[in-house]
Design a protein around this motif. Structure first.
Motif, mmCIF file in Angstrom:
data_model
loop_
_atom_site.group_PDB
_atom_site.id
_atom_site.type_symbol
_atom_site.label_atom_id
_atom_site.label_comp_id
_atom_site.label_asym_id
_atom_site.label_seq_id
_atom_site.Cartn_x
_atom_site.Cartn_y
_atom_site.Cartn_z
ATOM 1 N N LEU A 86 0.827 -1.202 0.000
ATOM 2 C CA LEU A 86 0.000 0.000 0.000
ATOM 3 C C LEU A 86 0.866 1.260 0.000
ATOM 4 O O LEU A 86 0.507 2.275 -0.595
ATOM 5 N N GLY A 87 2.025 1.188 0.618
ATOM 6 C CA GLY A 87 2.952 2.319 0.582
ATOM 7 C C GLY A 87 3.379 2.655 -0.838
ATOM 8 O O GLY A 87 3.540 3.824 -1.186
ATOM 9 N N ALA A 88 3.545 1.639 -1.679
ATOM 10 C CA ALA A 88 3.907 1.865 -3.078
ATOM 11 C C ALA A 88 2.753 2.516 -3.838
ATOM 12 O O ALA A 88 2.976 3.354 -4.714
ATOM 13 N N VAL A 89 1.521 2.139 -3.500
ATOM 14 C CA VAL A 89 0.352 2.783 -4.116
ATOM 15 C C VAL A 89 0.316 4.254 -3.715
ATOM 16 O O VAL A 89 0.123 5.140 -4.558
ATOM 17 N N LYS A 90 0.520 4.524 -2.439
ATOM 18 C CA LYS A 90 0.509 5.908 -1.956
ATOM 19 C C LYS A 90 1.626 6.725 -2.584
ATOM 20 O O LYS A 90 1.427 7.887 -2.968
ATOM 21 N N ALA A 91 2.809 6.134 -2.708
ATOM 22 C CA ALA A 91 3.928 6.851 -3.314
ATOM 23 C C ALA A 91 3.658 7.132 -4.794
ATOM 24 O O ALA A 91 3.960 8.224 -5.286
ATOM 25 N N ALA A 92 3.077 6.165 -5.512
ATOM 26 C CA ALA A 92 2.740 6.378 -6.923
ATOM 27 C C ALA A 92 1.734 7.519 -7.051
ATOM 28 O O ALA A 92 1.883 8.393 -7.919
ATOM 29 N N TYR A 93 0.730 7.532 -6.191
ATOM 30 C CA TYR A 93 -0.270 8.596 -6.211
ATOM 31 C C TYR A 93 0.386 9.948 -5.938
ATOM 32 O O TYR A 93 0.136 10.930 -6.623
ATOM 33 N N GLU A 129 -3.709 3.790 -13.800
ATOM 34 C CA GLU A 129 -4.228 5.078 -14.281
ATOM 35 C C GLU A 129 -3.234 6.221 -14.062
ATOM 36 O O GLU A 129 -3.439 7.323 -14.564
ATOM 37 N N LEU A 130 -2.188 5.974 -13.308
ATOM 38 C CA LEU A 130 -1.237 7.026 -12.944
ATOM 39 C C LEU A 130 0.088 6.937 -13.698
ATOM 40 O O LEU A 130 0.904 7.856 -13.632
ATOM 41 N N LEU A 131 0.300 5.853 -14.405
ATOM 42 C CA LEU A 131 1.615 5.559 -14.985
ATOM 43 C C LEU A 131 2.217 6.710 -15.778
ATOM 44 O O LEU A 131 3.380 7.065 -15.579
ATOM 45 N N ASP A 132 1.450 7.282 -16.689
ATOM 46 C CA ASP A 132 2.018 8.326 -17.551
ATOM 47 C C ASP A 132 2.202 9.661 -16.835
ATOM 48 O O ASP A 132 2.768 10.594 -17.395
ATOM 49 N N GLU A 142 3.446 -0.356 -25.473
ATOM 50 C CA GLU A 142 2.456 0.302 -26.331
ATOM 51 C C GLU A 142 2.474 1.821 -26.202
ATOM 52 O O GLU A 142 2.184 2.532 -27.147
ATOM 53 N N HIS A 143 2.774 2.311 -25.015
ATOM 54 C CA HIS A 143 2.693 3.745 -24.769
ATOM 55 C C HIS A 143 4.066 4.399 -24.642
ATOM 56 O O HIS A 143 4.165 5.532 -24.182
ATOM 57 N N SER A 144 5.092 3.677 -25.033
ATOM 58 C CA SER A 144 6.462 4.196 -24.985
ATOM 59 C C SER A 144 6.821 4.750 -23.611
ATOM 60 O O SER A 144 7.445 5.803 -23.502
ATOM 61 N N SER A 163 9.187 10.007 -12.528
ATOM 62 C CA SER A 163 10.437 9.344 -12.165
ATOM 63 C C SER A 163 10.651 8.072 -12.974
ATOM 64 O O SER A 163 9.699 7.403 -13.376
ATOM 65 N N LYS A 164 11.918 7.731 -13.158
ATOM 66 C CA LYS A 164 12.248 6.422 -13.710
ATOM 67 C C LYS A 164 11.785 5.402 -12.674
ATOM 68 O O LYS A 164 12.137 5.515 -11.491
ATOM 69 N N THR A 165 10.963 4.433 -13.095
ATOM 70 C CA THR A 165 10.289 3.566 -12.131
ATOM 71 C C THR A 165 10.526 2.095 -12.413
ATOM 72 O O THR A 165 10.428 1.641 -13.556
ATOM 73 N N LEU A 166 10.826 1.354 -11.357
ATOM 74 C CA LEU A 166 10.905 -0.099 -11.412
ATOM 75 C C LEU A 166 9.761 -0.660 -10.580
ATOM 76 O O LEU A 166 9.646 -0.360 -9.388
#
Length: 168
Positions: A7-14, A99-102, A137-139, A106-109
């Protein structure tokens, strides 16, 4: 950089996607669950239980009891306030990192355990394959995904393997 698990990773992504924090050159997201209402509702094994939990949470909130604690069984067994359950799981795709990827600068792993993406619950199952397809697909070449062989969500017996994947 920023590193977080579950959940911390979800919060950080948001946070990275929505809040526009100071530049963070890297983001390590370890085993974030997908928080997506439709995905959870459509789970063949437990979708009906999820719908019951959502209905109960909505009813409590509508009756003026948003802080009443509920015992829930899905997506993970837990005790949560009705308002928290609704915000976390009933907000459709508000916190779904797909829904947040683009919007993540940050460079993300994105790292997952093999057991959770192959045999885990619907909010983990095959996300590595789906992410890889989206990145191509979305480069979104700043994003990459890795799977730690034999690992579960907690990486209990595979921490050295997790470290190797991260360091690569």
């Amino acid at each position: 950089g920023v590193a977080a698990h579950s959940l911390g990773a979800v919060k950080a992504a948001y946070w990275l996607a929505k809040i526009s924090p100071p530049a963070s050159p890297r983001f390590l997201a370890i085993s974030p669950p997908r928080l997506n209402t439709r995905l959870l509702e459509n789970d063949a094994a437990r979708g009906e239980i999820f719908k019951e939990h959502l209905a109960h949470a909505r009813e409590l909130c509508e009756k003026g009891h948003p802080e009443e604690v509920m015992k829930v069984r899905f997506p993970i067994p837990n005790w949560l306030a009705a308002s928290t359950y609704l915000d976390k799981y009933g907000s459709f795709a508000k916190y779904d990192y797909f829904e947040l990827l683009d919007s993540i600068p940050s460079k993300t792993l994105w790292v997952f355990g093999e057991n959770e993406v192959r045999d885990g619950s619907v909010n983990f199952r095959n996300v590595d394959n789906e992410l890889g397809k989206i990145f191509g697909e979305h480069s979104l070449f700043g994003h990459s995904v890795a799977v730690v062989p034999g690992a579960d969500h907690s990486y209990r017996t595979t921490r050295s393997d997790l470290r190797i994947v991260i360091e690569e």
